[in-house]
Scaffold this motif. Structure first.
Motif, short mmCIF file in Angstrom:
data_model
loop_
_atom_site.label_atom_id
_atom_site.label_comp_id
_atom_site.label_asym_id
_atom_site.label_seq_id
_atom_site.Cartn_x
_atom_site.Cartn_y
_atom_site.Cartn_z
N LYS A 33 0.84 -1.20 0.00
CA LYS A 33 0.00 0.00 0.00
C LYS A 33 0.87 1.24 0.00
CE LYS A 33 -3.93 2.10 2.40
NZ LYS A 33 -4.86 1.98 3.58
N ASN B 160 -2.95 3.70 -2.45
CA ASN B 160 -3.06 2.84 -3.62
C ASN B 160 -2.28 1.55 -3.40
OD1 ASN B 160 -4.54 4.82 -5.06
ND2 ASN B 160 -2.62 5.86 -5.59
N THR C 231 -0.16 -1.50 -4.90
CA THR C 231 0.67 -1.89 -6.04
C THR C 231 1.41 -3.18 -5.70
OG1 THR C 231 2.52 -0.55 -5.22
CG2 THR C 231 1.00 0.48 -6.80
#
Length: 264
Positions: free
Chosen positions: A94, A98, A100
């Protein structure tokens, strides 16, 4: 993604010797070559003979590689179980809200300690709790005890073994230990009650819960005892991995480490 590992010249690095002794059992670990460990063993043998008037028992003194064979000491099995220099995992991370995916390096080369399964099985065989292959059997000598005393006896054995190995990295083998003890307990009860195994579990439940009365002066108190499996011990908080985790992993893990033990 490119990951590079440094290389080392084994004879030039520090040795980091480790020595542990308990009565006449001892363990010496050193980060070196086999040729050098043979020289160290000879020096130890000479020291024992000249200064302590003791002889090194060569029939019980072993030199083992920490990765290929590992070693056993006081019921613990010490070994590097993974032979990989590293492993790469795709981890969900995180970042600023967001998520990824990133390839992260997860080191896996470390020496870990586990309960020595063979030693536990041998001790159970001596007490006639199981056969050599680990198959549980009833203990006829214990069948003369009261039912709740039989369960208490097996429960105390399970708690003692768990307490002894609580610091190990991996306690998975204790699932099999609790299975052996549980079914040996049920078979011992079956011998006493002259019942089948299915009847015993139907009467006392899967954990062999037995209620009994305790007289205290004029009062009668109702008590119960039941066998606790390894799963039960974890569920009830007896085992806390975060607090009791212990692993031997140093910066010199990638190099050969030899053990040898036993003085008599």
């Amino acid at each position: 993604m490119r990951i590079c590992n440094p290389s080392y010249d084994l004879p030039t690095i520090q040795k980091y010797p480790i020595f542990v002794r308990y009565t006449h059992n001892w363990l010496f670990g050193v980060n070196t070559t086999k040729e050098e460990i043979l020289i160290i063993k000879e020096k130890i043998s000479r020291f024992l003979r000249l200064f302590l008037k003791l002889e090194l028992d060569n029939t019980k003194t072993f030199i083992k590689h920490y990765q290929r064979e590992g070693t056993c000491f006081l019921g613990y099995q010490i070994k590097m179980w993974s032979n990989k220099q590293m492993i790469i995992k795709n981890i969900l991370c995180k970042n600023h809200g967001n998520f990824t995916r990133k390839n992260l390096r997860m080191t896996s080369r470390k020496i870990t300690i586990r309960p020595e399964k063979d030693q536990i099985i041998r001790n159970f065989c001596i007490k006639k709790i199981c056969r050599k292959d680990g198959y549980p059997i009833g203990v006829k000598a214990w069948s003369i005890l009261q039912e709740y005393r039989i369960v208490e006896k097996y429960k105390s054995i399970m708690l003692g073994i768990t307490n002894y190995y609580i610091q190990c990295d991996n306690l998975y083998i204790l699932h099999q230990v609790s299975y052996i003890l549980l079914y040996s307990c049920a078979k011992t009860l079956a011998i006493r009650k002259k019942m089948t195994m299915s009847q015993i579990f139907k009467k006392y439940g899967k954990n062999l819960k037995i209620s009994f009365d305790i007289k205290n002066n004029d009062k009668v108190m109702r008590r119960s005892v039941e066998f606790l499996t390894f799963t039960d011990l974890k569920a009830q908080g007896f085992i806390n991995k975060d607090k009791n985790k212990m692993a031997i992993h140093k910066a010199y893990d990638p190099f050969p480490l030899f053990f040898f033990n036993r003085i008599k």
